[in-house]
Scaffold this motif. Structure first.
Motif, mmCIF file in Angstrom:
data_model
loop_
_atom_site.group_PDB
_atom_site.id
_atom_site.type_symbol
_atom_site.label_atom_id
_atom_site.label_comp_id
_atom_site.label_asym_id
_atom_site.label_seq_id
_atom_site.Cartn_x
_atom_site.Cartn_y
_atom_site.Cartn_z
ATOM 1 N N LEU A 27 39.967 44.941 44.940
ATOM 2 C CA LEU A 27 39.714 43.503 45.005
ATOM 3 C C LEU A 27 40.523 42.832 46.111
ATOM 4 C CD1 LEU A 27 39.544 42.815 41.174
ATOM 5 C CD2 LEU A 27 37.670 42.506 42.814
ATOM 6 N N ILE A 28 41.750 43.267 46.298
ATOM 7 C CA ILE A 28 42.555 42.711 47.392
ATOM 8 C C ILE A 28 41.899 43.041 48.724
ATOM 9 C CG2 ILE A 28 44.750 42.919 48.629
ATOM 10 C CD1 ILE A 28 46.134 43.236 45.943
ATOM 11 N N GLY A 29 41.402 44.263 48.851
ATOM 12 C CA GLY A 29 40.729 44.660 50.081
ATOM 13 C C GLY A 29 39.476 43.846 50.351
ATOM 14 N N GLU A 30 38.826 43.400 49.280
ATOM 15 C CA GLU A 30 37.576 42.644 49.421
ATOM 16 C C GLU A 30 37.807 41.174 49.732
ATOM 17 O OE1 GLU A 30 35.427 43.260 45.809
ATOM 18 O OE2 GLU A 30 35.253 45.427 46.114
ATOM 19 N N ARG A 31 38.814 40.553 49.078
ATOM 20 C CA ARG A 31 38.954 39.106 49.257
ATOM 21 C C ARG A 31 40.375 38.589 49.372
ATOM 22 N NH1 ARG A 31 37.371 39.408 43.656
ATOM 23 N NH2 ARG A 31 35.187 39.202 44.213
ATOM 24 N N GLY A 32 41.372 39.477 49.343
ATOM 25 C CA GLY A 32 42.756 39.030 49.468
ATOM 26 C C GLY A 32 43.391 38.743 48.115
ATOM 27 N N PHE A 33 44.715 38.884 48.061
ATOM 28 C CA PHE A 33 45.439 38.779 46.805
ATOM 29 C C PHE A 33 45.283 37.414 46.145
ATOM 30 C CE2 PHE A 33 49.428 37.769 44.523
ATOM 31 C CZ PHE A 33 49.370 38.755 43.541
ATOM 32 N N ASP A 34 45.395 36.346 46.917
ATOM 33 C CA ASP A 34 45.368 34.993 46.344
ATOM 34 C C ASP A 34 44.071 34.692 45.611
ATOM 35 O OD1 ASP A 34 47.908 34.492 47.226
ATOM 36 O OD2 ASP A 34 47.273 33.508 49.082
ATOM 37 N N LEU A 38 43.184 37.918 37.218
ATOM 38 C CA LEU A 38 43.414 39.017 36.277
ATOM 39 C C LEU A 38 42.136 39.379 35.532
ATOM 40 C CD1 LEU A 38 46.924 38.241 34.744
ATOM 41 C CD2 LEU A 38 46.315 40.026 36.373
ATOM 42 N N SER A 39 41.313 38.388 35.267
ATOM 43 C CA SER A 39 40.043 38.632 34.587
ATOM 44 C C SER A 39 39.154 39.550 35.422
ATOM 45 C CB SER A 39 39.321 37.311 34.313
ATOM 46 O OG SER A 39 38.085 37.547 33.692
ATOM 47 N N GLU A 40 39.128 39.318 36.737
ATOM 48 C CA GLU A 40 38.332 40.160 37.630
ATOM 49 C C GLU A 40 38.893 41.585 37.681
ATOM 50 O OE1 GLU A 40 36.704 37.167 41.074
ATOM 51 O OE2 GLU A 40 38.832 37.640 41.061
ATOM 52 N N ALA A 51 44.192 43.817 27.328
ATOM 53 C CA ALA A 51 44.869 45.060 27.698
ATOM 54 C C ALA A 51 45.731 44.857 28.941
ATOM 55 C CB ALA A 51 43.852 46.169 27.937
ATOM 56 N N VAL A 52 45.277 43.978 29.831
ATOM 57 C CA VAL A 52 46.046 43.699 31.044
ATOM 58 C C VAL A 52 47.422 43.168 30.676
ATOM 59 C CG1 VAL A 52 46.170 42.320 33.144
ATOM 60 C CG2 VAL A 52 43.966 43.249 32.398
ATOM 61 N N TYR A 53 47.457 42.231 29.721
ATOM 62 C CA TYR A 53 48.726 41.605 29.357
ATOM 63 C C TYR A 53 49.633 42.545 28.567
ATOM 64 C CZ TYR A 53 46.646 37.307 31.022
ATOM 65 O OH TYR A 53 46.070 36.342 31.818
ATOM 66 N N ASN A 54 49.095 43.651 28.086
ATOM 67 C CA ASN A 54 49.940 44.668 27.461
ATOM 68 C C ASN A 54 50.766 45.420 28.498
ATOM 69 O OD1 ASN A 54 49.001 44.137 24.863
ATOM 70 N ND2 ASN A 54 47.339 45.631 25.016
ATOM 71 N N ASP A 58 51.656 38.901 34.532
ATOM 72 C CA ASP A 58 50.917 38.077 35.481
ATOM 73 C C ASP A 58 50.474 38.928 36.678
ATOM 74 O OD1 ASP A 58 53.197 38.272 37.266
ATOM 75 O OD2 ASP A 58 54.128 36.656 36.121
ATOM 76 N N LYS A 59 49.762 38.292 37.577
ATOM 77 C CA LYS A 59 49.176 38.998 38.723
ATOM 78 C C LYS A 59 50.252 39.522 39.682
ATOM 79 C CE LYS A 59 46.978 36.568 41.840
ATOM 80 N NZ LYS A 59 45.969 35.769 42.581
ATOM 81 N N GLU A 60 51.298 38.762 39.872
ATOM 82 C CA GLU A 60 52.372 39.189 40.766
ATOM 83 C C GLU A 60 53.055 40.437 40.225
ATOM 84 O OE1 GLU A 60 56.488 37.164 41.810
ATOM 85 O OE2 GLU A 60 54.898 36.380 43.107
ATOM 86 N N ALA A 61 53.274 40.473 38.921
ATOM 87 C CA ALA A 61 53.903 41.652 38.311
ATOM 88 C C ALA A 61 53.017 42.887 38.481
ATOM 89 C CB ALA A 61 54.173 41.399 36.832
ATOM 90 N N MET A 62 51.705 42.700 38.397
ATOM 91 C CA MET A 62 50.792 43.830 38.594
ATOM 92 C C MET A 62 50.853 44.323 40.036
ATOM 93 S SD MET A 62 46.666 44.191 38.024
ATOM 94 C CE MET A 62 46.736 43.572 36.338
#
Length: 201
Positions: A27-34, A38-40, A51-54, A58-62
C-alpha cells in the motif's frame, strides 16, 4: 472465532504480522504512507481490523515494526553472505554487492527518509535498529585498516560516505548492464577507501 493461521498461536501471530507487513509495504508503494489507513492494511492482509490492534496500536507503530523486521533480515542476509570471507577487500566487495542486491528484496532496510513520516522519538528507536547494518560495514573497514588492507582514516567520516553512496545508488533490474553497474560501484567504493589494485569488470 477467528481462523488460526499456522500450527500454533505463536505461529499464527507471526504469520499475521508478516501478512500485515506485506500489505503495508504494498500500500505504501501504491499511494504513500500518509494515505494508507489501518483498515486498508487489514483488508489487504486478509485479517480482521481488530486483529491489527492486537499487534500494533497505530499505523506508525506498524511501520516501525516493518522497518525493524526488514532491517533484521537485511543484516542477517549480509552476515550470511560474508560468512567464510576473511579478506577485508573481498568482504567490502561482497558488502557492496549485497547491499545493491538486497535493495530489490527489502523495501525499508536500512531505512527510507523517515523524517517525513515518523515522529522524532520513533525515528530514534528505528535509528538504533538501523545501526545493525552500519556496524557490519564498520567492522569490515576497521579490520581492513588494522590489517593494512586500507590506509588509516577516520571511520566516522568514511562510514557515512560509503552508506550515502550505496543508499542513493540504483542499478538496472538485470542483464549485463546490472552486472556492470554493480562492478563499477564496487570499484568506486574500494577506491574511495583506498583499497589497492582494483580489477574492473
Amino acid at each position: 472465532m477467528p481462523k488460526i493461521i499456522g500450527a500454533s498461536l505463536r505461529e499464527h501471530r507471526e504469520q499475521t504480522r508478516l501478512r500485515l507487513f506485506a500489505a503495508l509495504s504494498e500500500l505504501i508503494g501504491e499511494r504513500g504512507f500518509d494515505a494508507v489507513t489501518l483498515s486498508e492494511v487489514a483488508t489487504r492482509a486478509g485479517v480482521g481490523r481488530t486483529a491489527v490492534y492486537n499487534h500494533f496500536p497505530d499505523k506508525e507503530a506498524m511501520l516501525v515494526g516493518l522497518i525493524m523486521h526488514e532491517t533484521t533480515g537485511w543484516a542477517e542476509a549480509l552476515n550470511q553472505a560474508l560468512a567464510g570471507i576473511d579478506d577485508p577487500v573481498e568482504q567490502l566487495r561482497t558488502y557492496v554487492r549485497e547491499q545493491l542486491t538486497l535493495k530489490a528484496e527489502f523495501h525499508f532496510a536500512p531505512g527510507p527518509d523517515l523524517r517525513r513520516v515518523l515522529s522524532a522519538p520513533t525515528q530514534a528507536r528505528v535509528r538504533e535498529h538501523v545501526v545493525l547494518v552500519e556496524q557490519i560495514l564498520r567492522r569490515i573497514l576497521a579490520r581492513g585498516i588494522a590489517t593494512g588492507a586500507f590506509p588509516e582514516q577516520e571511520l566516522d567520516v568514511t562510514l557515512p560516505l560509503v552508506i550515502a553512496c550505496l543508499s542513493g545508488r540504483g542499478v538496472p533490474a538485470g542483464g549485463p548492464a546490472r552486472e556492470h553497474a554493480i562492478a563499477q560501484t564496487e570499484a568506486f567504493v574500494l577506491r574511495a577507501v583506498g583499497a589497492p589494485e582494483l580489477v574492473l569488470v
